[in-house]
Design an enzyme around this catalytic site. Structure first.
Site: not given
Ligand code: SAM
Length: 302
Positions: A96, A161
């Site tokens: 996380d 983002k």
């Molecule tokens: N950049 C990636 C790719 O090109 O394949 C796509 C990312 S996807 C849009 C967003 C990701 O953010 C998800 O896989 C989700 O698990 C992750 N995410 C959201 N909150 C998070 C956190 N607190 N810690 C780690 N990962 C997190």
């Protein structure tokens, strides 16, 4: 939309499959790199919120495959809550990004050295309620910024983002505290209908005396803020204007019989051409359709 129909309508979805990217988001990083040359001279990169891994794929191809003499210096660390299929040259951490332990684990992979670049494509599960989605996305961006202050070298770059909602200026100010140059970008592969954009923050230079902390008053217990001092306590300048002894617009004040508030006053200026003007006129002459219906129903019942 079915898969074949999406192939026809979404060119980047189609291209990603043709060119072997795990997700169409790969093109967003590629296009950001075209404009900002983010990857040249970079060896240590952290990809936050990396699953399913298309940004890590871009890093792996650009930093390892396309460099004639890729050396051992190159280190790519990808972090996500979810696991992802392995990629050549990419170390994965399932963790996380809001946790200090994740920052420590990242650093351990760089043998104590800081990262040249941190990228974050993190997004929460959207609810469809725009205000909530924007707020949670903002919190994730702040978490990414927090962890970045632990792992990025001075002068390094950070890309993340951002949802360009109505409160985006606040986030922009927070980023400007740490980076002299912050640009908001919308790659062509990011749909116009999406609120998503990307911040490209260049030349990391925290304020003098800043020491990184994972304390985030917005995410956690606000009383923790008291333990921070000096520049570490700085968020964004906030100014309350007006005399504090004036009425509070969010309070309800007691009315008493003789009080001036009890008397209703006419408006200082009546609206001169209100949209309800015709309706008022019809009402006065009992010509409103509802009045006529009432009359006719009275007559039929008598
Ligand atoms: N950049 C990636 C790719 O090109 O394949 C796509 C990312 S996807 C849009 C967003 C990701 O953010 C998800 O896989 C989700 O698990 C992750 N995410 C959201 N909150 C998070 C956190 N607190 N810690 C780690 N990962 C997190």
């Amino acid at each position: 939309m079915g898969r074949s129909s999406k192939d026809k309508r979404d060119i980047y979805y189609r291209l990603a499959k043709e060119e072997g990217w795990r997700a169409r988001s790969a093109y967003k990083l590629l296009q950001l790199n075209d404009d900002f040359d983010l990857l040249s001279g970079v060896n240590r990169v952290v990809d936050l919120c990396a699953a399913p891994g298309s940004w890590s794929q871009v890093l792996s191809r650009k930093l390892i495959n396309e460099r004639p003499q890729a050396d051992d210096e190159v280190k790519i660390v990808a972090v996500d809550l979810q696991s992802m299929a392995p990629l050549p040259g990419v170390v994965q951490i399932q963790g996380d990004i809001t946790k200090i332990s994740t920052a420590q684990e990242i650093i351990s992979h760089f043998k104590g050295q800081a990262a040249d670049l941190v990228i974050c494509d993190g997004a929460p599960d959207v609810t469809g309620l725009h205000d909530i989605d924007e707020y949670i996305q903002g919190q994730l961006l702040l978490a990414a910024l927090n962890i970045t202050t632990h792992i990025l070298k001075l002068g390094g770059n950070f890309v993340a983002k951002i949802f360009r909602g109505k409160d985006v200026d606040l986030l922009y100010c927070q980023l400007r505290i740490f980076f002299p140059t912050v640009t908001i970008c919308k790659p062509r592969s990011s749909r116009n209908s999406s609120i998503e954009s990307f911040v490209v923050c260049q030349h990391y230079s925290p304020p003098d005396g800043f020491s990184p902390t994972m304390l985030n008053p917005l995410l956690g217990d606000p009383s923790q803020l008291k333990s921070l001092e000096g520049v570490n306590r700085m968020i964004v300048p906030f100014m309350a204007c007006g005399d504090l002894s004036a009425y509070d617009s969010d309070q309800t004040y007691q009315l008493n019989g003789t009080d001036q508030f009890c008397r209703s006053l006419p408006p200082t200026q009546e609206p001169i051409n209100p949209p309800y003007k015709t309706a008022c006129l019809l009402k006065k002459t009992s010509c409103l359709a509802s009045d006529r219906n009432e009359d006719s129903s009275r007559m039929s019942s008598s």
